[in-house]
Design a protein around this motif. Structure first.
Motif, mmCIF file in Angstrom:
data_model
loop_
_atom_site.group_PDB
_atom_site.id
_atom_site.type_symbol
_atom_site.label_atom_id
_atom_site.label_comp_id
_atom_site.label_asym_id
_atom_site.label_seq_id
_atom_site.Cartn_x
_atom_site.Cartn_y
_atom_site.Cartn_z
ATOM 1 N N TRP A 40 0.837 -1.206 0.000
ATOM 2 C CA TRP A 40 0.000 0.000 0.000
ATOM 3 C C TRP A 40 0.873 1.258 0.000
ATOM 4 C CZ3 TRP A 40 -0.738 4.037 3.540
ATOM 5 C CH2 TRP A 40 -1.836 4.872 3.281
ATOM 6 N N VAL A 41 1.929 1.255 0.814
ATOM 7 C CA VAL A 41 2.864 2.380 0.812
ATOM 8 C C VAL A 41 3.461 2.558 -0.578
ATOM 9 C CG1 VAL A 41 5.108 3.181 1.674
ATOM 10 C CG2 VAL A 41 3.405 2.265 3.273
ATOM 11 N N GLY A 42 3.842 1.435 -1.194
ATOM 12 C CA GLY A 42 4.388 1.501 -2.548
ATOM 13 C C GLY A 42 3.405 2.105 -3.541
ATOM 14 N N GLU A 43 2.133 1.785 -3.377
ATOM 15 C CA GLU A 43 1.109 2.340 -4.264
ATOM 16 C C GLU A 43 0.989 3.854 -4.091
ATOM 17 O OE1 GLU A 43 -2.377 0.206 -3.195
ATOM 18 O OE2 GLU A 43 -1.726 -1.688 -4.125
ATOM 19 N N GLN A 44 1.083 4.322 -2.842
ATOM 20 C CA GLN A 44 0.996 5.761 -2.594
ATOM 21 C C GLN A 44 2.179 6.505 -3.221
ATOM 22 O OE1 GLN A 44 -2.015 6.408 -1.192
ATOM 23 N NE2 GLN A 44 -2.006 4.164 -1.244
ATOM 24 N N LEU A 45 3.333 5.862 -3.228
ATOM 25 C CA LEU A 45 4.518 6.472 -3.831
ATOM 26 C C LEU A 45 4.452 6.408 -5.355
ATOM 27 C CD1 LEU A 45 7.134 4.959 -1.376
ATOM 28 C CD2 LEU A 45 6.533 7.376 -1.555
ATOM 29 N N ALA A 46 4.038 5.268 -5.889
ATOM 30 C CA ALA A 46 3.947 5.113 -7.339
ATOM 31 C C ALA A 46 2.899 6.052 -7.923
ATOM 32 C CB ALA A 46 3.611 3.664 -7.678
ATOM 33 N N GLU A 47 1.854 6.316 -7.158
ATOM 34 C CA GLU A 47 0.771 7.182 -7.617
ATOM 35 C C GLU A 47 1.269 8.563 -7.995
ATOM 36 O OE1 GLU A 47 -3.503 7.706 -5.727
ATOM 37 O OE2 GLU A 47 -2.075 9.015 -4.689
ATOM 38 N N VAL A 48 2.311 9.044 -7.331
ATOM 39 C CA VAL A 48 2.825 10.384 -7.608
ATOM 40 C C VAL A 48 4.086 10.351 -8.467
ATOM 41 C CG1 VAL A 48 1.781 11.407 -5.558
ATOM 42 C CG2 VAL A 48 4.093 10.430 -5.406
ATOM 43 N N GLY A 63 7.825 -7.502 3.901
ATOM 44 C CA GLY A 63 7.927 -6.532 2.824
ATOM 45 C C GLY A 63 8.642 -5.246 3.211
ATOM 46 N N ASN A 64 9.486 -4.762 2.294
ATOM 47 C CA ASN A 64 10.208 -3.501 2.434
ATOM 48 C C ASN A 64 10.035 -2.698 1.152
ATOM 49 O OD1 ASN A 64 12.240 -4.188 4.920
ATOM 50 N ND2 ASN A 64 11.974 -5.968 3.601
ATOM 51 N N VAL A 65 9.908 -1.378 1.288
ATOM 52 C CA VAL A 65 9.704 -0.513 0.129
ATOM 53 C C VAL A 65 10.749 0.603 0.140
ATOM 54 C CG1 VAL A 65 8.157 1.209 -0.884
ATOM 55 C CG2 VAL A 65 7.254 -0.983 -0.131
ATOM 56 N N PHE A 66 11.316 0.869 -1.055
ATOM 57 C CA PHE A 66 12.324 1.917 -1.217
ATOM 58 C C PHE A 66 11.916 2.841 -2.362
ATOM 59 C CE2 PHE A 66 14.422 -1.716 0.627
ATOM 60 C CZ PHE A 66 15.303 -1.178 1.556
ATOM 61 N N ALA A 67 12.188 4.131 -2.165
ATOM 62 C CA ALA A 67 11.985 5.115 -3.234
ATOM 63 C C ALA A 67 13.032 6.205 -3.065
ATOM 64 C CB ALA A 67 10.583 5.708 -3.180
ATOM 65 N N ARG A 68 13.672 6.581 -4.168
ATOM 66 C CA ARG A 68 14.741 7.584 -4.108
ATOM 67 C C ARG A 68 14.304 8.838 -4.858
ATOM 68 N NH1 ARG A 68 20.837 7.383 -3.601
ATOM 69 N NH2 ARG A 68 20.557 5.188 -3.048
ATOM 70 N N LEU A 69 14.535 10.001 -4.211
ATOM 71 C CA LEU A 69 14.265 11.292 -4.826
ATOM 72 C C LEU A 69 15.601 11.960 -5.117
ATOM 73 C CD1 LEU A 69 12.083 13.402 -5.621
ATOM 74 C CD2 LEU A 69 12.355 14.365 -3.320
ATOM 75 N N LEU A 127 5.483 13.681 2.996
ATOM 76 C CA LEU A 127 6.460 14.599 2.401
ATOM 77 C C LEU A 127 7.029 14.054 1.100
ATOM 78 C CD1 LEU A 127 8.225 15.831 5.628
ATOM 79 C CD2 LEU A 127 6.954 17.245 4.017
ATOM 80 N N ALA A 128 7.270 12.750 1.043
ATOM 81 C CA ALA A 128 7.745 12.157 -0.208
ATOM 82 C C ALA A 128 6.732 12.401 -1.322
ATOM 83 C CB ALA A 128 7.987 10.658 -0.020
ATOM 84 N N ARG A 129 5.454 12.249 -1.006
ATOM 85 C CA ARG A 129 4.409 12.484 -2.002
ATOM 86 C C ARG A 129 4.365 13.966 -2.392
ATOM 87 N NH1 ARG A 129 -0.066 9.191 -2.651
ATOM 88 N NH2 ARG A 129 -1.525 10.884 -2.171
ATOM 89 N N GLN A 130 4.429 14.847 -1.410
ATOM 90 C CA GLN A 130 4.392 16.284 -1.704
ATOM 91 C C GLN A 130 5.564 16.685 -2.593
ATOM 92 O OE1 GLN A 130 3.723 19.253 1.499
ATOM 93 N NE2 GLN A 130 5.699 20.109 0.878
ATOM 94 N N PHE A 131 6.773 16.253 -2.246
ATOM 95 C CA PHE A 131 7.950 16.639 -3.025
ATOM 96 C C PHE A 131 7.820 16.206 -4.476
ATOM 97 C CE2 PHE A 131 10.881 16.382 0.967
ATOM 98 C CZ PHE A 131 10.353 17.575 1.419
ATOM 99 N N ARG A 132 7.339 15.008 -4.690
ATOM 100 C CA ARG A 132 7.227 14.489 -6.065
ATOM 101 C C ARG A 132 6.135 15.225 -6.839
ATOM 102 N NH1 ARG A 132 10.844 11.697 -9.222
ATOM 103 N NH2 ARG A 132 9.702 10.714 -10.923
ATOM 104 N N ARG A 133 5.010 15.449 -6.191
ATOM 105 C CA ARG A 133 3.914 16.150 -6.849
ATOM 106 C C ARG A 133 4.323 17.553 -7.281
ATOM 107 N NH1 ARG A 133 -0.711 14.644 -2.437
ATOM 108 N NH2 ARG A 133 -1.976 13.181 -3.660
#
Length: 443
Positions: A40-48, A63-69, A127-133
């Motif tokens: 679910w966390v991954g979906e929220q990140l992929a969405e943006v 499960g572990n999720v990674f995203a790099r900005l 914040l990760a979502r805000q930054f990407r958006r």
């Protein structure tokens, strides 16, 4: 009033995260696992628009999720923002609300994990979502990590990832994680309250030890000069009552100095009555007092299989927490206490960690806190427990606990960790998002 996308959604995100039952019992057979929450966390990140990496760490469902900005300066070391998705068990009948309801009421978000640590998960995710958006480019790469198994020591989480997937952390030089950045309110000599924000710069080692006594089995009605249960019980009692020497580490000394400077409390690192003096700080003294000595607390006993049979072996498990630089002395002291008839082995052994309270990253933390609480002060402290920082330190990453929260002065924050009716203030979350945003954009 300040507003942002992250502020608008952080409370809802934390509530939704709590609704995922990610209970970690410490046993694979009975642990729910983090997969549903991680995906679910991954979906929220992929969405943006993030490219998301999902990794299972050593067992199905972990499960572990990674995203790099990417940041403006790829030559600078990346900052790791690490959180964990698992929580300790909770008994619904003991709670005022269901521990996995994520109820928002009375100015708090309630549920298991509210402060340990789905509050920080929600802030980091918002914040990760805000930054990407918004197309924000931070000054350095930010690696957001949402991890499994922290509550059982990270064997199926951070430690597995460091050992088997170190490339996930390529370029990372510094990290922030849990149990730091929260406020402690003290009374100043002028009569005005002041908030100190505690940044974790050190944590004790975690060493879960199994003790075993072996003797001759026999009938319970006979005389037995050597009884494994008696031998073990005597050793466990001596160890459980033993007081290890008082040691004031650099982090603890700096904390005590700051409290003394800012408050009306007379606490000195060289005081013979230091432990009693720390109790003046209220409930937080339970954490702070435990950073003055090594501890060895017996937690489990196992012996025998029938009332009239003397067993051949008896075992105990002891939860040991060791100060930085004290492992060798601690082991020697334990051996002297338990004696030659009891053997010991490590069930889990995770090293202590300590870094200094200085440098550009610390300056950025301080500036971020002061931007939203101008009369505050950031101070270092040592955590009596442990976090995933122990794993990342193996990669040479400099780690801090910095998950900012502004807390009501009368809130028993320490008691909420793994406690009944765990909850986090809504206002604290909003403050935390503001501070964390400032920090990530200026670190």
């Amino acid at each position: 009033m300040r507003t942002s996308r992250a502020r608008d959604e952080v409370v809802d995100l934390v509530s939704r995260l709590i609704q995922f039952d990610t209970t970690n019992t410490g046993e694979l057979a009975t642990t729910v696992g983090e997969e549903a929450c991680a995906r679910w966390v991954g979906e929220q990140l992929a969405e943006v628009g993030y490219e998301v990496t999902y990794v299972e760490s050593g067992a199905p469902g972990r499960g572990n999720v990674f995203a790099r900005l990417p940041g403006t300066d790829p030559e600078r070391g990346a900052l790791l923002v690490h959180t964990h998705l698992d929580v300790v068990p909770a008994q619904p009948e003991d709670w005022s609300v269901h521990p996995f309801s994520g109820t928002v009421s009375d100015g708090y978000v309630w549920g298991r994990g509210a402060v340990d640590m789905k509050d920080m998960v929600g802030m980091a995710l918002a914040l990760a979502r805000q930054f990407r958006r918004e197309g924000t480019v931070p000054p350095r790469d930010l690696l957001f990590a949402f991890l499994a198994d922290e509550e059982a020591g990270g064997a199926y989480g951070s430690h597995w990832l460091v050992e088997h997937r170190p490339e996930l952390f390529d370029g990372v030089t510094e990290a922030i994680g849990e149990v730091g950045g929260f406020s402690l309110t003290v009374d100043t000599p002028s009569g005005e309250p002041k908030r100190l924000y505690l940044v974790e710069t050190a944590e004790k080692g975690i060493a879960w030890m199994r003790l075993t006594a072996t003797a001759t089995a026999g009938h319970g009605s006979f005389l037995h000069e050597h009884n494994a249960v008696t031998i073990l019980a005597e050793a466990v009692a001596k160890l459980g009552r033993h007081e290890f020497p008082l040691i004031v580490s650099d982090s603890v000394a700096e904390f005590i100095g700051a409290v003394s400077e800012e408050s009306t409390l007379e606490i000195r690192a060289d005081s013979p009555d230091l432990e009693s003096a720390l109790h003046k700080l209220g409930p937080l003294a339970r954490i702070l007092g435990a950073t003055l000595r090594d501890t060895a607390n017996p937690t489990m006993l196992d012996a025998g299989y029938k009332a009239n049979v003397i067993p051949q072996t008896a075992t105990a498990v002891v939860d040991c927490r060791v100060l930085p630089g004290r492992q060798a002395q601690f082991e020697a002291e334990v051996d002297a206490i338990i004696g030659p008839d009891v053997t010991r082995e490590w069930v889990t052994k995770l090293e202590s960690y300590e870094t200094t309270f200085d440098g550009a990253l610390v300056d950025a933390m301080n500036a971020a806190v002061l931007a939203f609480d101008p009369q505050a002060r950031t101070v270092p402290y040592m955590l009596s427990g442990g976090t995933d920082a122990k794993a990342f330190a193996k990669l040479g990453i400099r780690c801090f606990g910095f998950a900012p929260l502004q807390l009501p002065a009368d809130l028993d924050f320490a008691g909420l960790f793994h406690g009944v009716d765990e909850r986090v203030p809504v206002d604290g979350l909003l403050f935390g998002v503001d501070v964390l945003e400032h920090f990530l954009l200026n670190c």
